[in-house]
Design an enzyme around this catalytic site. Structure first.
Site, PDB file in Angstrom:
ATOM      1  N   SER A   8       0.844  -1.207   0.000  1.00 45.18           N
ATOM      2  CA  SER A   8       0.000   0.000   0.000  1.00 45.18           C
ATOM      3  C   SER A   8       0.872   1.248   0.000  1.00 45.18           C
ATOM      4  O   SER A   8       1.717   1.432   0.886  1.00 45.18           O
ATOM      5  CB  SER A   8      -0.878   0.026   1.246  1.00 45.18           C
ATOM      6  OG  SER A   8      -1.456   1.312   1.370  1.00 45.18           O
ATOM      7  N   HIS A  33      -1.265  -1.208  -4.249  1.00 45.20           N
ATOM      8  CA  HIS A  33      -2.535  -0.947  -3.563  1.00 45.20           C
ATOM      9  C   HIS A  33      -2.644   0.554  -3.261  1.00 45.20           C
ATOM     10  O   HIS A  33      -1.791   1.122  -2.572  1.00 45.20           O
ATOM     11  CB  HIS A  33      -2.562  -1.768  -2.271  1.00 45.20           C
ATOM     12  CG  HIS A  33      -3.856  -1.720  -1.525  1.00 45.20           C
ATOM     13  ND1 HIS A  33      -4.946  -2.498  -1.847  1.00 45.20           N
ATOM     14  CD2 HIS A  33      -4.234  -0.983  -0.449  1.00 45.20           C
ATOM     15  CE1 HIS A  33      -5.934  -2.257  -1.001  1.00 45.20           C
ATOM     16  NE2 HIS A  33      -5.528  -1.336  -0.144  1.00 45.20           N
ATOM     17  N   ASP A  35      -4.780   3.441  -1.567  1.00 43.32           N
ATOM     18  CA  ASP A  35      -5.814   3.687  -0.562  1.00 43.32           C
ATOM     19  C   ASP A  35      -6.409   5.078  -0.717  1.00 43.32           C
ATOM     20  O   ASP A  35      -5.790   6.076  -0.336  1.00 43.32           O
ATOM     21  CB  ASP A  35      -5.219   3.526   0.845  1.00 43.32           C
ATOM     22  CG  ASP A  35      -5.067   2.071   1.230  1.00 43.32           C
ATOM     23  OD1 ASP A  35      -6.037   1.308   1.063  1.00 43.32           O
ATOM     24  OD2 ASP A  35      -3.971   1.682   1.692  1.00 43.32           O
ATOM     25  N   MET A  37      -9.037   7.752   0.390  1.00 46.61           N
ATOM     26  CA  MET A  37      -9.884   8.098   1.553  1.00 46.61           C
ATOM     27  C   MET A  37     -10.430   9.506   1.360  1.00 46.61           C
ATOM     28  O   MET A  37      -9.706  10.397   0.907  1.00 46.61           O
ATOM     29  CB  MET A  37      -9.047   8.045   2.835  1.00 46.61           C
ATOM     30  CG  MET A  37      -8.374   6.705   3.070  1.00 46.61           C
ATOM     31  SD  MET A  37      -7.580   6.655   4.688  1.00 46.61           S
ATOM     32  CE  MET A  37      -6.655   5.117   4.555  1.00 46.61           C
ATOM     33  N   HIS A  66      -8.400   0.941  -3.821  1.00 43.74           N
ATOM     34  CA  HIS A  66      -9.307   0.644  -2.699  1.00 43.74           C
ATOM     35  C   HIS A  66     -10.025   1.938  -2.325  1.00 43.74           C
ATOM     36  O   HIS A  66      -9.426   2.826  -1.706  1.00 43.74           O
ATOM     37  CB  HIS A  66      -8.458   0.093  -1.537  1.00 43.74           C
ATOM     38  CG  HIS A  66      -9.211  -0.154  -0.281  1.00 43.74           C
ATOM     39  ND1 HIS A  66      -8.574  -0.387   0.932  1.00 43.74           N
ATOM     40  CD2 HIS A  66     -10.533  -0.216  -0.015  1.00 43.74           C
ATOM     41  CE1 HIS A  66      -9.484  -0.574   1.866  1.00 43.74           C
ATOM     42  NE2 HIS A  66     -10.677  -0.470   1.323  1.00 43.74           N
ATOM     43  N   MET A  68     -12.195   4.032  -0.201  1.00 47.29           N
ATOM     44  CA  MET A  68     -12.826   4.207   1.112  1.00 47.29           C
ATOM     45  C   MET A  68     -13.558   5.540   1.066  1.00 47.29           C
ATOM     46  O   MET A  68     -13.130   6.525   1.688  1.00 47.29           O
ATOM     47  CB  MET A  68     -11.759   4.171   2.213  1.00 47.29           C
ATOM     48  CG  MET A  68     -11.236   2.769   2.466  1.00 47.29           C
ATOM     49  SD  MET A  68      -9.684   2.744   3.380  1.00 47.29           S
ATOM     50  CE  MET A  68      -8.531   2.905   2.018  1.00 47.29           C
ATOM     51  N   MET A 142     -11.387  -6.603   5.156  1.00 48.52           N
ATOM     52  CA  MET A 142     -10.562  -5.715   5.984  1.00 48.52           C
ATOM     53  C   MET A 142     -10.198  -6.444   7.277  1.00 48.52           C
ATOM     54  O   MET A 142     -11.062  -7.020   7.946  1.00 48.52           O
ATOM     55  CB  MET A 142     -11.326  -4.427   6.352  1.00 48.52           C
ATOM     56  CG  MET A 142     -11.620  -3.468   5.215  1.00 48.52           C
ATOM     57  SD  MET A 142     -10.179  -2.884   4.313  1.00 48.52           S
ATOM     58  CE  MET A 142      -9.179  -2.125   5.600  1.00 48.52           C
ATOM     59  N   GLY A 150      -0.677   0.800   9.815  1.00 49.11           N
ATOM     60  CA  GLY A 150       0.054   0.521  11.054  1.00 49.11           C
ATOM     61  C   GLY A 150      -0.779  -0.019  12.196  1.00 49.11           C
ATOM     62  O   GLY A 150      -0.341  -0.016  13.348  1.00 49.11           O
ATOM     63  N   ASP A 176      -6.461  -6.918   4.066  1.00 45.93           N
ATOM     64  CA  ASP A 176      -5.892  -5.572   4.159  1.00 45.93           C
ATOM     65  C   ASP A 176      -5.891  -5.101   5.607  1.00 45.93           C
ATOM     66  O   ASP A 176      -6.956  -4.891   6.196  1.00 45.93           O
ATOM     67  CB  ASP A 176      -6.725  -4.637   3.280  1.00 45.93           C
ATOM     68  CG  ASP A 176      -6.137  -3.240   3.181  1.00 45.93           C
ATOM     69  OD1 ASP A 176      -5.040  -3.014   3.699  1.00 45.93           O
ATOM     70  OD2 ASP A 176      -6.806  -2.383   2.572  1.00 45.93           O
ATOM     71  N   GLY A 177      -4.669  -4.934   6.143  1.00 45.39           N
ATOM     72  CA  GLY A 177      -4.527  -4.367   7.471  1.00 45.39           C
ATOM     73  C   GLY A 177      -3.766  -5.260   8.423  1.00 45.39           C
ATOM     74  O   GLY A 177      -4.165  -6.385   8.689  1.00 45.39           O
TER      75      GLY A 177
END
Ligand code: DX5
Ligand code: ZN
Length: 217
Positions: A8, A33, A35, A37, A66, A68, A142, A150, A176-177
């Site tokens: 990511s 990936h 992200d 947001m 992805h 969000m 997720m 993190g 993911d995560g």
């Protein structure tokens, strides 16, 4: 199934994104990936389609976007035009608009010739998205609540991976995560085949070795 590692870029230096993406490709990543947001579906704001367009020339790897964001349908065209290879949208963001919004969004993504996927948060049963599995190239489970890199892997997600894999032997299952060199074997054994890793890859002093280890070899 072949294991794919999708680092990511959320954990990259945003002032050097082109170079970061190049380095990931050189280090053996399988996908990038991205992200996205929006400050509403999740609190932070990261970047939009312009970033995807900007990094597109720096890599031949698939860009895994992805989203969000609220109202994902409004953004699909822009990410498709920017060069996304796969776009995933959150079940939760779609469900609050209407019953058919998720299905319609997945079909809209497909209409641009882009692969699509549905995402569930850690507290949502994976069964909720079983009806759209036939429309999806990938499903994203997720393993942290979205918004921040993190965080720690939520162990109850491992059972959800097993359920999803028992339901569909062929679909790509992305996690993911909180993926680390310590828990990747458990995640892969449960049936996931696409692993996102942000902090694990970017905190590493040897990205290529870390990516190899995340593959479970
Ligand atoms: C969280 C993001 C993740 C995150 C993963 O909202 O969707 O992709 O960046 O980061 P790590 O691997 O650090 O948990
Ligand atoms: Zn993500």
């Amino acid at each position: 199934m072949a294991i794919k590692i999708a680092p990511s870029i959320l954990s990259a230096d945003f002032s050097e994104m082109g170079a970061a993406v190049k380095k990931l490709e050189k280090s053996g990543a399988d996908m990038i990936h991205c992200d996205v947001m929006d400050g509403s579906f999740v609190q932070p704001i990261t970047f939009g389609a312009q970033m995807v367009k900007s990094i597109r020339p720096f890599t031949g790897l698939p860009l895994d976007v992805h989203l969000m964001i609220e109202h994902p349908q409004t953004q699909i065209k822009f990410f498709a035009d920017a060069g996304a290879d796969i776009i995933t949208v959150h079940y939760g963001a779609c469900k609050k608009i209407s019953e058919s919004y998720l299905k319609d969004t997945l079909q809209l993504i497909k209409s641009y010739g882009v692969k699509c996927g549905a995402v569930v948060n850690p507290d949502v049963p994976v069964e909720e998205i079983f009806p759209v599995f036939p429309l999806c190239d990938m499903v994203l489970l997720m393993s942290v609540f979205p918004g921040y890199g993190g965080q720690k892997y939520i162990p109850s997600v491992t059972e959800k991976i097993k359920k999803a894999r028992a339901f569909d032997r062929n679909i790509d299952i992305e996690i993911d995560g909180g993926v680390t060199e310590q828990n990747c074997a458990e995640i892969i054994a449960a049936g996931a085949n696409v692993l996102v890793a942000g902090s694990t890859v970017f905190n590493s002093t040897d990205m290529a070795l870390t990516i190899k280890r995340l593959r479970g070899i």
